[in-house]
Design a protein around this motif. Structure first.
Motif, mmCIF file in Angstrom:
data_model
loop_
_atom_site.group_PDB
_atom_site.id
_atom_site.type_symbol
_atom_site.label_atom_id
_atom_site.label_comp_id
_atom_site.label_asym_id
_atom_site.label_seq_id
_atom_site.Cartn_x
_atom_site.Cartn_y
_atom_site.Cartn_z
ATOM 1 N N ALA A 18 0.854 -1.183 0.000
ATOM 2 C CA ALA A 18 0.000 0.000 0.000
ATOM 3 C C ALA A 18 0.891 1.234 0.000
ATOM 4 N N GLY A 19 0.875 1.977 -1.084
ATOM 5 C CA GLY A 19 1.745 3.129 -1.226
ATOM 6 C C GLY A 19 1.399 4.254 -0.264
ATOM 7 N N THR A 20 2.361 5.119 -0.058
ATOM 8 C CA THR A 20 2.211 6.255 0.844
ATOM 9 C C THR A 20 2.322 7.564 0.060
ATOM 10 N N VAL A 21 1.970 8.655 0.719
ATOM 11 C CA VAL A 21 2.118 9.967 0.108
ATOM 12 C C VAL A 21 3.584 10.226 -0.224
ATOM 13 N N GLY A 119 3.415 17.015 -20.107
ATOM 14 C CA GLY A 119 4.297 16.996 -18.935
ATOM 15 C C GLY A 119 4.199 15.700 -18.160
ATOM 16 N N VAL A 120 4.002 15.794 -16.856
ATOM 17 C CA VAL A 120 3.872 14.625 -15.987
ATOM 18 C C VAL A 120 2.392 14.274 -15.859
ATOM 19 N N VAL A 121 2.061 13.043 -16.174
ATOM 20 C CA VAL A 121 0.674 12.588 -16.165
ATOM 21 C C VAL A 121 0.460 11.598 -15.025
ATOM 22 N N ALA A 122 -0.597 11.825 -14.254
ATOM 23 C CA ALA A 122 -1.053 10.840 -13.270
ATOM 24 C C ALA A 122 -2.192 10.061 -13.894
ATOM 25 N N ALA A 190 -3.270 11.973 -3.478
ATOM 26 C CA ALA A 190 -1.953 12.599 -3.492
ATOM 27 C C ALA A 190 -1.512 12.923 -4.914
ATOM 28 N N LEU A 191 -1.808 12.051 -5.854
ATOM 29 C CA LEU A 191 -1.471 12.312 -7.255
ATOM 30 C C LEU A 191 -2.305 13.455 -7.829
ATOM 31 N N ALA A 192 -3.603 13.432 -7.553
ATOM 32 C CA ALA A 192 -4.481 14.461 -8.104
ATOM 33 C C ALA A 192 -4.123 15.851 -7.586
ATOM 34 N N ALA A 193 -3.640 15.909 -6.364
ATOM 35 C CA ALA A 193 -3.321 17.202 -5.749
ATOM 36 C C ALA A 193 -1.871 17.622 -5.933
ATOM 37 N N HIS A 194 -1.025 16.748 -6.433
ATOM 38 C CA HIS A 194 0.413 17.025 -6.449
ATOM 39 C C HIS A 194 0.731 18.232 -7.349
ATOM 40 N N PRO A 195 1.471 19.195 -6.842
ATOM 41 C CA PRO A 195 1.736 20.417 -7.624
ATOM 42 C C PRO A 195 2.614 20.195 -8.843
ATOM 43 N N VAL A 212 -11.553 13.885 -7.733
ATOM 44 C CA VAL A 212 -10.318 14.081 -8.489
ATOM 45 C C VAL A 212 -10.301 15.462 -9.138
ATOM 46 N N ALA A 213 -11.412 15.830 -9.748
ATOM 47 C CA ALA A 213 -11.490 17.127 -10.422
ATOM 48 C C ALA A 213 -11.332 18.275 -9.431
ATOM 49 N N ALA A 214 -11.930 18.132 -8.259
ATOM 50 C CA ALA A 214 -11.836 19.196 -7.249
ATOM 51 C C ALA A 214 -10.400 19.361 -6.762
#
Length: 451
Positions: A18-21, A119-122, A190-195, A212-214
């Motif tokens: 289980a991955g972490t932030v 760029g970087v895609v989640a 964490a991915l959706a919010a990552h700057p 996700v959109a929010a």
């Protein structure tokens, strides 16, 4: 650790971490570092890498099919005919689009218009079509010059491990592709919010898509969403009713009823409603729940106990609201496994819960309509707009009705799925498209240069 449970045997067949932030942050950091060199890699080399990925998937087709049967319960026949071949076709089609000059640019007056990597895609993917949805995001991103961090569903993570092995074997450089297992509330958010993530491509429920959109909106990321559906199969009065119902039931129950684009509402002329219900019940009776590993099984289990309980709850709701149970019902059809009985309801009205909400199980609602305009009204009386179908003896008439349906795809008279045509929905079924040139557009930015 996350345990992977076989939904047929209810036994644990594997585990993933289980991955972490923190692990998300590290994976994104590697993707950021790898982006400049990958984006600068010649287009021909990226195309070759994608073709090697497609060949690698084809070489491991049996292993991929068996893994999906074991971890999410798709039937062996569906895995070998759809779950594996479709992703391979999707990858090859995207490679062909790029090889055909997609990145050459075009002239618009005195401007040169170019496509460049975003760029970087989640990539956040579901469990019901695990390989297809991963490939539909990862492959166009890679060939576009993007770097990718993938979070697969925790219910079907083993297929993702196989894809990661294929991508590595294809020679994709370190950091260009990353895989982080975990849950949606931790890894997905964490991915959706990552700057440092430039785009999120998500497939899943409408509820999760809103979240996700929010999160992505806080950093104004590009977001592509492929969400739920409540697709209508409109059978016109001149159609071969028997053929339309047979094909419609098979579509509604494909992948054990766990398909966002499945035609879960069967719309028929009011004066043929009872006949249609009888035909649908007879067709449903041939979808006997069983072991999906057997080649003759047509209906496997729900992916989990929670999903089974959710579907059974909808069946009970349908009965409570007055729909007529023509086949199946809420009772468990087997002693072991998360099976749901193939269920057909007649006398359904557009305001009933089973006609409005996505059930995601082998449940078909038959709705009567008075005339063609009424059929279109009922078909569009939903917050969704992903798939749909029209059956008619007159193809031009069917086409006219298809054009009036507010949905991203419509199949006329059982036409085959097209892995090069755009796939995606209207309204709360999401935004953006996948597959082929239209899917590739999502993973690129547009630049105009005036001279």
């Amino acid at each position: 650790m996350i345990e992977v449970v076989n939904p047929t045997t209810e036994e644990v067949i594997g585990t993933v971490r289980a991955g972490t932030v923190g692990e998300v942050d590290a994976a994104v950091g590697r993707a950021v570092a790898a982006f400049p060199a990958w984006a600068a890699t010649p287009v021909e080399d990226r195309v070759d890498a994608v073709r090697r990925i497609a060949d690698g998937l084809a070489a491991r087709a049996d292993e991929l099919a068996a893994t999906m049967v074991a971890e999410m319960g798709t039937t062996s026949a569906f895995a070998t005919k759809v779950q594996v071949p479709n992703p391979i076709a999707i990858a090859r089609a995207v490679a062909d689009v790029v090889a055909g000059g997609y990145f050459d640019g075009e002239r618009v007056g005195h401007s040169l218009v170019l496509r460049e990597p975003v760029g970087v895609v989640a990539a956040i993917t579901p469990w019901n079509f695990p390989l297809q949805q991963m490939v539909a995001k990862v492959v166009p991103a890679l060939v576009a010059g993007d770097t990718v961090v993938l979070k697969p569903s925790e219910l079907a993570p083993l297929t993702a491990d196989l894809l990661a092995e294929v991508v590595t074997a294809a020679g994709v450089p370190h950091g260009v592709f990353g895989l982080v297992h975990g849950t949606g509330p931790v890894v997905g958010e964490a991915l959706a919010a990552h700057p440092m993530v430039d785009m999120v491509s998500f497939t899943g429920s409408t509820r999760a898509g809103r979240r996700v959109a929010a999160l992505a909106a806080e950093t104004v990321k590009r977001v592509a969403l492929e969400l739920g559906g409540k697709s209508a199969n409109v059978v016109l009065d001149d159609a071969d009713l028997g053929r339309a119902v047979k094909i419609g039931v098979a579509n509604a129950f494909m992948n054990n009823g766990q398909a966002c684009s499945a035609w879960t509402r069967l719309l028929v002329p009011a004066d043929r409603h009872d006949e249609a219900v009888e035909l649908a019940a007879a067709a449903a009776a041939k979808h006997v729940p069983g072991d999906p590993a057997l080649p003759t099984t047509r209906l496997g289990p729900a992916v989990s106990a929670a999903q089974r309980d959710r579907v059974v709850g909808y069946i009970r709701q349908g009965v409570a609201e007055g729909a007529r149970l023509a086949h199946g019902g809420p009772d468990a059809p087997t002693d072991r496994g998360f099976h749901v009985a193939p269920t057909v309801f007649g006398g359904v009205t557009a305001d009933m819960t089973i006609a409005r909400e996505e059930i995601f199980g082998p449940v078909l609602s038959v709705l009567p309509y008075s005339d063609e305009d009424d059929a279109v009204r009922i078909a569009n009386a939903t917050v969704y707009g992903l798939g749909g179908a029209v059956f008619s003896a007159d193809e031009e008439r069917a086409l006219a009705v298809a054009k009036r349906m507010r949905t991203g795809q419509v199949d006329i008279n059982g036409a085959a799925f097209n892995t090069s045509a755009p796939f995606g929905g209207y309204r709360q079924s999401g935004n953006g498209r996948e597959f082929g040139r239209f899917g590739l557009d999502e993973f690129t930015e547009v630049k105009s240069i005036q001279r």
